[in-house]
Design a protein around this motif. Structure first.
Motif, PDB file in Angstrom:
ATOM      1  N   UNK A 417       2.223  21.576  19.464  1.00  0.00           N
ATOM      2  CA  UNK A 417       2.084  21.267  18.189  1.00  0.00           C
ATOM      3  C   UNK A 417       0.416  20.788  17.759  1.00  0.00           C
ATOM      4  N   UNK A 418       0.190  19.915  18.755  1.00  0.00           N
ATOM      5  CA  UNK A 418      -1.259  19.252  18.527  1.00  0.00           C
ATOM      6  C   UNK A 418      -2.296  20.335  18.941  1.00  0.00           C
ATOM      7  N   UNK A 419      -1.992  20.991  19.906  1.00  0.00           N
ATOM      8  CA  UNK A 419      -3.484  21.784  20.269  1.00  0.00           C
ATOM      9  C   UNK A 419      -3.256  23.223  19.727  1.00  0.00           C
ATOM     10  N   UNK A 420      -1.991  23.569  19.450  1.00  0.00           N
ATOM     11  CA  UNK A 420      -1.764  25.092  18.958  1.00  0.00           C
ATOM     12  C   UNK A 420      -1.450  25.330  17.795  1.00  0.00           C
ATOM     13  N   UNK A 421      -0.731  24.357  17.465  1.00  0.00           N
ATOM     14  CA  UNK A 421      -0.097  24.323  15.919  1.00  0.00           C
ATOM     15  C   UNK A 421       1.302  24.486  15.886  1.00  0.00           C
ATOM     16  N   UNK A 422       1.973  24.182  14.878  1.00  0.00           N
ATOM     17  CA  UNK A 422       3.431  24.049  14.539  1.00  0.00           C
ATOM     18  C   UNK A 422       3.997  25.244  14.826  1.00  0.00           C
ATOM     19  N   UNK A 423       3.354  26.510  14.292  1.00  0.00           N
ATOM     20  CA  UNK A 423       3.821  28.021  14.578  1.00  0.00           C
ATOM     21  C   UNK A 423       4.091  28.397  15.815  1.00  0.00           C
ATOM     22  N   UNK A 424       2.971  28.193  16.858  1.00  0.00           N
ATOM     23  CA  UNK A 424       3.060  28.737  18.034  1.00  0.00           C
ATOM     24  C   UNK A 424       3.947  27.813  18.769  1.00  0.00           C
ATOM     25  N   UNK A 425       3.844  26.790  18.642  1.00  0.00           N
ATOM     26  CA  UNK A 425       4.767  25.845  19.499  1.00  0.00           C
ATOM     27  C   UNK A 425       6.229  25.968  19.256  1.00  0.00           C
ATOM     28  N   UNK A 426       6.661  26.549  17.850  1.00  0.00           N
ATOM     29  CA  UNK A 426       7.958  26.613  17.710  1.00  0.00           C
ATOM     30  C   UNK A 426       8.266  27.874  18.295  1.00  0.00           C
ATOM     31  N   UNK A 427       7.344  29.115  18.305  1.00  0.00           N
ATOM     32  CA  UNK A 427       7.794  30.357  18.623  1.00  0.00           C
ATOM     33  C   UNK A 427       8.254  30.574  20.178  1.00  0.00           C
ATOM     34  N   UNK A 428       7.592  29.354  20.991  1.00  0.00           N
ATOM     35  CA  UNK A 428       8.018  29.749  22.517  1.00  0.00           C
ATOM     36  C   UNK A 428       8.979  28.423  22.913  1.00  0.00           C
ATOM     37  N   UNK A 429       9.522  27.940  21.990  1.00  0.00           N
ATOM     38  CA  UNK A 429      10.248  26.554  22.341  1.00  0.00           C
ATOM     39  C   UNK A 429      11.499  26.807  22.748  1.00  0.00           C
ATOM     40  N   UNK A 430      12.237  27.652  22.161  1.00  0.00           N
ATOM     41  CA  UNK A 430      13.756  28.058  22.636  1.00  0.00           C
ATOM     42  C   UNK A 430      13.843  29.336  23.106  1.00  0.00           C
ATOM     43  N   UNK A 431      14.801  29.450  24.054  1.00  0.00           N
ATOM     44  CA  UNK A 431      15.643  28.688  24.534  1.00  0.00           C
ATOM     45  C   UNK A 431      15.000  27.924  25.657  1.00  0.00           C
ATOM     46  N   UNK A 432      15.444  26.722  26.278  1.00  0.00           N
ATOM     47  CA  UNK A 432      14.666  25.610  27.119  1.00  0.00           C
ATOM     48  C   UNK A 432      14.938  26.674  28.370  1.00  0.00           C
ATOM     49  N   UNK A 433      13.816  26.278  29.215  1.00  0.00           N
ATOM     50  CA  UNK A 433      13.702  26.642  30.477  1.00  0.00           C
ATOM     51  C   UNK A 433      15.123  26.163  31.543  1.00  0.00           C
ATOM     52  N   UNK A 434      15.676  26.943  32.242  1.00  0.00           N
ATOM     53  CA  UNK A 434      16.953  26.404  32.866  1.00  0.00           C
ATOM     54  C   UNK A 434      16.468  25.527  33.998  1.00  0.00           C
ATOM     55  N   UNK A 435      15.449  25.484  34.481  1.00  0.00           N
ATOM     56  CA  UNK A 435      15.274  24.876  35.928  1.00  0.00           C
ATOM     57  C   UNK A 435      15.283  23.394  35.460  1.00  0.00           C
ATOM     58  N   UNK A 436      15.808  22.690  36.211  1.00  0.00           N
ATOM     59  CA  UNK A 436      15.650  21.293  36.287  1.00  0.00           C
ATOM     60  C   UNK A 436      15.026  20.716  37.277  1.00  0.00           C
ATOM     61  N   UNK A 437      13.985  20.181  36.797  1.00  0.00           N
ATOM     62  CA  UNK A 437      12.778  19.248  37.699  1.00  0.00           C
ATOM     63  C   UNK A 437      13.251  18.128  38.061  1.00  0.00           C
ATOM     64  N   UNK A 438      14.041  17.259  37.581  1.00  0.00           N
ATOM     65  CA  UNK A 438      14.310  16.012  37.807  1.00  0.00           C
ATOM     66  C   UNK A 438      15.666  15.864  38.444  1.00  0.00           C
ATOM     67  N   UNK A 439      15.437  15.458  39.813  1.00  0.00           N
ATOM     68  CA  UNK A 439      16.681  15.456  40.681  1.00  0.00           C
ATOM     69  C   UNK A 439      17.320  13.979  40.618  1.00  0.00           C
ATOM     70  N   UNK A 440      18.514  13.844  40.367  1.00  0.00           N
ATOM     71  CA  UNK A 440      19.186  12.425  40.433  1.00  0.00           C
ATOM     72  C   UNK A 440      19.798  12.305  41.705  1.00  0.00           C
ATOM     73  N   UNK A 441      19.117  11.246  42.535  1.00  0.00           N
ATOM     74  CA  UNK A 441      19.596  10.781  43.732  1.00  0.00           C
ATOM     75  C   UNK A 441      18.853   9.820  44.193  1.00  0.00           C
ATOM     76  N   UNK A 442      19.035   9.497  45.563  1.00  0.00           N
ATOM     77  CA  UNK A 442      18.418   8.467  45.967  1.00  0.00           C
ATOM     78  C   UNK A 442      17.114   9.123  46.700  1.00  0.00           C
ATOM     79  N   UNK A 443      16.118   8.660  46.112  1.00  0.00           N
ATOM     80  CA  UNK A 443      14.620   9.195  46.732  1.00  0.00           C
ATOM     81  C   UNK A 443      14.519   8.774  48.166  1.00  0.00           C
ATOM     82  N   UNK A 444      15.050   7.905  48.900  1.00  0.00           N
ATOM     83  CA  UNK A 444      14.759   7.376  50.308  1.00  0.00           C
ATOM     84  C   UNK A 444      15.618   8.311  50.965  1.00  0.00           C
ATOM     85  N   UNK A 445      16.580   8.994  50.602  1.00  0.00           N
ATOM     86  CA  UNK A 445      17.566   9.762  51.326  1.00  0.00           C
ATOM     87  C   UNK A 445      17.410  11.168  51.263  1.00  0.00           C
ATOM     88  N   UNK A 446      16.697  11.575  50.238  1.00  0.00           N
ATOM     89  CA  UNK A 446      16.565  12.941  49.737  1.00  0.00           C
ATOM     90  C   UNK A 446      15.114  13.622  50.451  1.00  0.00           C
TER      91      UNK A 446
END
Length: 926
Positions: A417-446
């Motif tokens: 929104x800030x750099x490209x404007x509301x319209x362009x921001x909206x156009x590409x927002x949905x659906x959300x990307x399926x990849x999950x980049x946050x892993x839930x777990x114990x960092x010292x064991x992963x």
DNA sequence: CATCCGACATCGT
DNA sequence: ACGATGTCGGATG
């Protein structure tokens, strides 16, 4: 009151009907003033106002309720009132129940809004509650309000749905809350088709008695999980069908929705009423994680990292360099393009990401740089090439992991929104990307390499080029798909005493045999070692906010050889500073920022936190693990002095629950004869007693006198109390050995003529260590070290500037206090061979210091060494002592502490080279 | 058996 | 509530 409690009180006040007579008091009460304070203002005894109906609390606020429509004039009246000038309030405030205006007098900053909206500006007034305003607080009013509301909803829902609070269902609950937050954000930002659509739909479609609220929400969630193509067979109700397909993992999984009580339903609608466009994903994220954490709810945000501190990690790690490249590129289109391509391949990895605020800040800063590139290239509308999937994290707790993902999504939308404007921001927002980049777990064991894999063919582009590519080769092509990886974050700190069995096992598994002393390491060390191992495989650099103790004392010879042999070096660091964020109650810890990576030619940067709060940048070829500029040196602890010095011993640990120690009153109370006192009582000092002139006594019974002592009831009683306490101790040694001699301290050391005393913990502000001597009738607790009957020249060494510099550098610290150690500091202190003449001179110096102190009897050591008020004669005596000692080292006075430390390290290295153990002291190639 | 440490602990203002 | 400054005893090897 903390900020959340104040927010609740303020919101509640704004919702009540306006009461002109009561408002000023209610307002002050909402900001945490006590009843008695308000009572005194009411009766006028402390009310300094000179305006009708005005309430003036000295140095805080001057409030006046205005006649209808006269808010601005009333505020002007407050500004010019003589009482305001005299009582110096920080704020003035006027309202008529319709309008609301206030001003902070010193800054001139004002607030003007409708009365009903003033809770949105409550951050402005937080100084009234003694909450220190970093500028950020004011800008995060919304985040605090939202957190507070969600907190209430969360608690209410758990009350109505106890099964959702069990360990099994908590993730469902947390996932549900994340969905709600997304919906609130989406309905206020046009992501949903119509403003407030989500809240409005629930309000309209659910019964007022709340009985079917969960079904309505369930249908909405189902809609958001149904691709448009499948809508026909999904048989969604019409009111749900207007919601877009969102998913991306957010709305898949368990479709369950908890049941809502009427109260929960009204909370929900209330939260929906907030303006979620104002959310700061970084701040909000860090606050919200307290919602789902029973332990943290009270402390609210105690452990989240403030934005300035996050930047202490990210700027020197890579953002400074990106900005420098941007500067360098100017308007050169090709250079700008290369920089943009490089940035698109940068991965930021936070293996302790909490709600993702390091990742969010990194993302926002990178988008700002990219936007500038695009602007200069005339491509302002261009879609970002920085993939959100390059921002990865590991988080142990379920809810923060959910929020982190959400925070990144929101940050991306806001940046668009800030750099490209509301319209362009909206156009590409949905659906959300399926990849999950946050892993839930114990960092010292992963396995970090699989969570943040070095993709592509080569990782040949590594740390060497990152900061300082020579100006003449800016057009490097970043062909390697691997790109750069920057590891960052604020992992948990836990000293060995506080770690659970599992955490100790975590550390050991990370260390994997590389030291035999893993048990001494702080939990945070695990992140440094994993980062070093990652870098050894995949390149890159890492930087964490860490407890400063990993760069002090015993940690250094355990941790740093591991990091060095993994191929890392300290690239930059911030020296110790006190942990602080916006939480009203801060964690009590002092931290440092340490950046490591493969060695490179560029200068290392050391940002030194000075006492006055300034940060001074020092550059050098190398930074020591003690966070000073200089060649790598590691000081190993030693069981006896490496120089020809007296033997320094640990004090006598009572381990007595206080039963063997007596105050003067207690001693008098047990009524011993003089002979008994002589036989059974000694003076005893710890650090505190010695420095501040306290006087304590201890029961001192030699075995041969035990029978006689047992005859004295008061002593007998205390001995039995100690026996009981030691038998009950979890420490095996205390139960088996100590409990058999309960009439004694753990040790029974005492001088036969005198003892030289060194307090084990003392203030770092004094110009010299507060050491001294005690007589043969005085012993010491484990809070002091002693050289029993040692020649006085030893004291001359301890009292020297040289020794202070050595101790503050190589010993541990308590936060930034001096923490003396015999094995780390005294036994390692490098001293040239002393001639008899040297010793005689030094003895004389020590005597002069003691005499100078005596001249000020009965001043305590603390009085005498007050950094702002040290007596001139004592200072002179120390000066002479330093002069004599430093002549022995280099034939003249040292110029400054830097030179002192350099000489000491040099001498230490020389004296320990090849001696005794094969352990390397100078590690690797510096 | 000796000792280093504390996302600290406790004081005074 | 915050700045100044050091207790106490467990866990370690």
């Amino acid at each position: 009151m903390n900020a959340v409690e104040i927010e609740e009180a303020v919101s509640e006040l704004a919702e009540r009907p306006f009461d002109p007579a009561e408002f000023p008091y209610q307002f002050l009460a909402a900001f945490g003033n006590k009843d008695t304070t308000i009572k005194r203002l009411r009766t006028g005894s402390t009310n300094a106002s000179d305006l009708p109906g005005g309430v003036l609390q000295r140095s805080n606020i001057h409030i006046a309720v205005a006649a209808h429509g006269a808010v601005t004039q009333t505020l002007a009246g407050l500004r010019t009132s003589p009482a305001t000038a005299k009582a110096k309030p920080r704020f003035i405030l006027a309202t008529d129940g319709d309008g609301f205006e206030a001003e902070e007098l010193e800054s001139g900053e004002t607030v003007a809004c409708a009365y009903a909206d003033f809770p949105n500006r409550f951050g402005f007034f937080l100084p009234l509650a003694g909450i220190t305003t970093v500028k950020q607080v004011r800008e995060s009013s919304f985040d605090i309000r939202a957190t507070s509301r969600l907190n209430r909803l969360y608690v209410e829902l758990l009350k109505d749905n106890p099964d959702w609070g069990t360990a099994d269902r908590r993730p469902d609950m947390n996932h549900f809350m994340a969905r709600l937050i997304f919906c609130f954000f989406a309905e206020d930002t046009d992501i949903f088709n119509g403003e407030g659509l989500f809240t409005a739909t629930i309000e309209q479609m659910s019964a007022r008695d709340s009985s079917n609220t969960h079904e309505v929400i369930g249908e909405l969630f189902r809609a958001m999980n149904t691709p448009i193509a499948q809508r026909a067979i999904a048989k969604l109700p019409r009111w749900a069908d207007v919601f877009p397909y969102v998913n991306g993992g957010l709305f898949s999984g368990s479709p369950a929705v908890p049941r809502f009580s009427r109260i929960a339903r009204s909370y929900l609608l209330h939260i929906g009423g907030l303006d979620w466009r104002k959310i700061n994903p970084d701040i909000f994220g860090s606050m919200i994680q307290a919602v789902a954490d029973d332990d943290e709810r009270g402390a609210l945000g105690m452990h989240y990292t403030s934005v300035p501190n996050i930047l202490k990690v990210l700027n020197p790690l890579f953002l400074d360099d990106l900005r420098a490249r941007l500067e360098e590129a100017g308007d050169n289109s090709r250079m700008l393009l290369n920089l943009r391509r490089r940035m698109a391949r940068i991965r930021v990895f936070d293996p302790a990401c909490g709600s993702g605020n390091f990742l969010v800040i990194a993302y926002k800063e990178m988008r700002a740089i990219e936007a500038e590139i695009n602007k200069r290239r005339g491509e302002a509308d261009r879609a970002s090439e920085i993939p959100l999937t390059n921002f990865r994290g590991i988080e142990l707790r379920d809810f923060p992991a959910e929020v982190a993902r959400l925070a990144l999504i929101i940050a991306e939308y806001q940046a668009d929104v800030l750099y490209r404007g509301q319209k362009l921001a909206l156009a590409e927002f949905l659906p959300l990307n399926k990849e999950n980049w946050i892993t839930c777990g114990n960092a010292l064991r992963l396995d970090w390499l699989s969570i943040c894999p070095p993709t592509g063919t080569g990782v040949k582009h590594h740390a060497d080029d990152l900061f300082h590519t020579p100006l003449d080769q800016p057009q490097i092509d970043f062909e390697n798909e691997g790109g750069e990886t920057y590891i960052c974050g604020n992992p948990p700190y836990l000293g060995n005493t506080w770690q659970t069995v599992e955490q100790k096992a975590d550390i050991r598994s990370v260390v994997n045999g590389r030291t035999s002393s893993a048990g001494f390491l702080d939990y945070v060390a695990g992140w440094f070692i994993k980062a070093a191992d990652y870098i050894a495989n995949a390149g890159g650099a890492a930087s964490f906010v860490s407890t400063n103790s990993i760069c002090q004392g015993q940690s250094v010879p355990i941790l740093w050889p591991i990091l060095y042999s993994a191929g890392c070096d300290i690239l930059f660091a911030y020296t110790s500073f006190k942990w602080a964020n916006l939480a009203s109650y801060n964690a009590g810890v002092t931290v440092a920022v340490v950046g490591i990576g493969a060695p490179r030619n560029a200068l290392r940067r050391l940002y030194e936190h000075r006492e006055d709060g300034h940060v001074v940048l020092r550059e050098g070829a190398s930074i020591t693990p003690y966070l000073t500029v200089g060649a790598r040196v590691i000081v190993e602890k030693s069981n006896n002095p490496i120089s020809a010095l007296g033997i320094m011993e640990f004090g006598n640990k009572p381990s007595d629950g206080g039963h063997l120690l007596l105050s003067r009153d207690e001693l008098n109370a047990i009524g011993l004869t003089n002979a008994q006192r002589d036989r059974f009582i000694r003076c005893i000092y710890g650090s505190q007693d010695f420095i501040n002139g306290g006087l304590r006594f201890c029961i001192w019974i030699e075995d041969k006198n035990l029978d006689e002592a047992q005859q004295i009831p008061a002593l007998h009683e205390r001995i039995e109390a100690v026996r009981a306490l030691r038998l009950a101790s979890p420490d095996k040694g205390a139960r088996t050995i100590l409990a058999k001699r309960p009439h004694q301290l753990k040790l029974m050391r005492i001088g036969s003529s005198h003892a030289i005393v060194v307090p084990s913990v003392s203030s770092e502000r004094r110009p010299y260590l507060p050491a001294g001597i005690v007589d043969a009738h005085t012993t010491l607790t484990n809070l002091a070290f002693a050289l029993y009957d040692a020649p006085l020249w030893n004291l001359a060494l301890i009292a020297s500037r040289l020794h202070l510099v050595w101790i503050t550098t190589v010993c541990g610290q308590l936060e930034t206090r001096i923490r003396y150690s015999n094995t780390l500091g005294w036994n390692t202190f490098p001293v040239p061979t002393l001639t008899e003449k040297n010793k005689a001179d030094l003895t004389r110096c020590a005597e002069d210091i003691l005499l100078a102190r005596e001249a000020h009897f009965p001043a305590t050591i603390a009085d005498l060494y007050d950094p702002d008020d040290m007596p001139a004669d004592l200072r002179d005596a120390h000066e002479r002592n330093d002069e004599v000692l430093e002549r022995i080292y280099i034939g003249r006075h040292f110029r400054n502490d830097t030179e002192r430390l350099e000489k000491l390290f040099e001498l230490y290295t020389k004296m320990t080279a090849g001696a005794g153990s094969a352990k390397k002291r100078k590690v690797g190639a510096a």
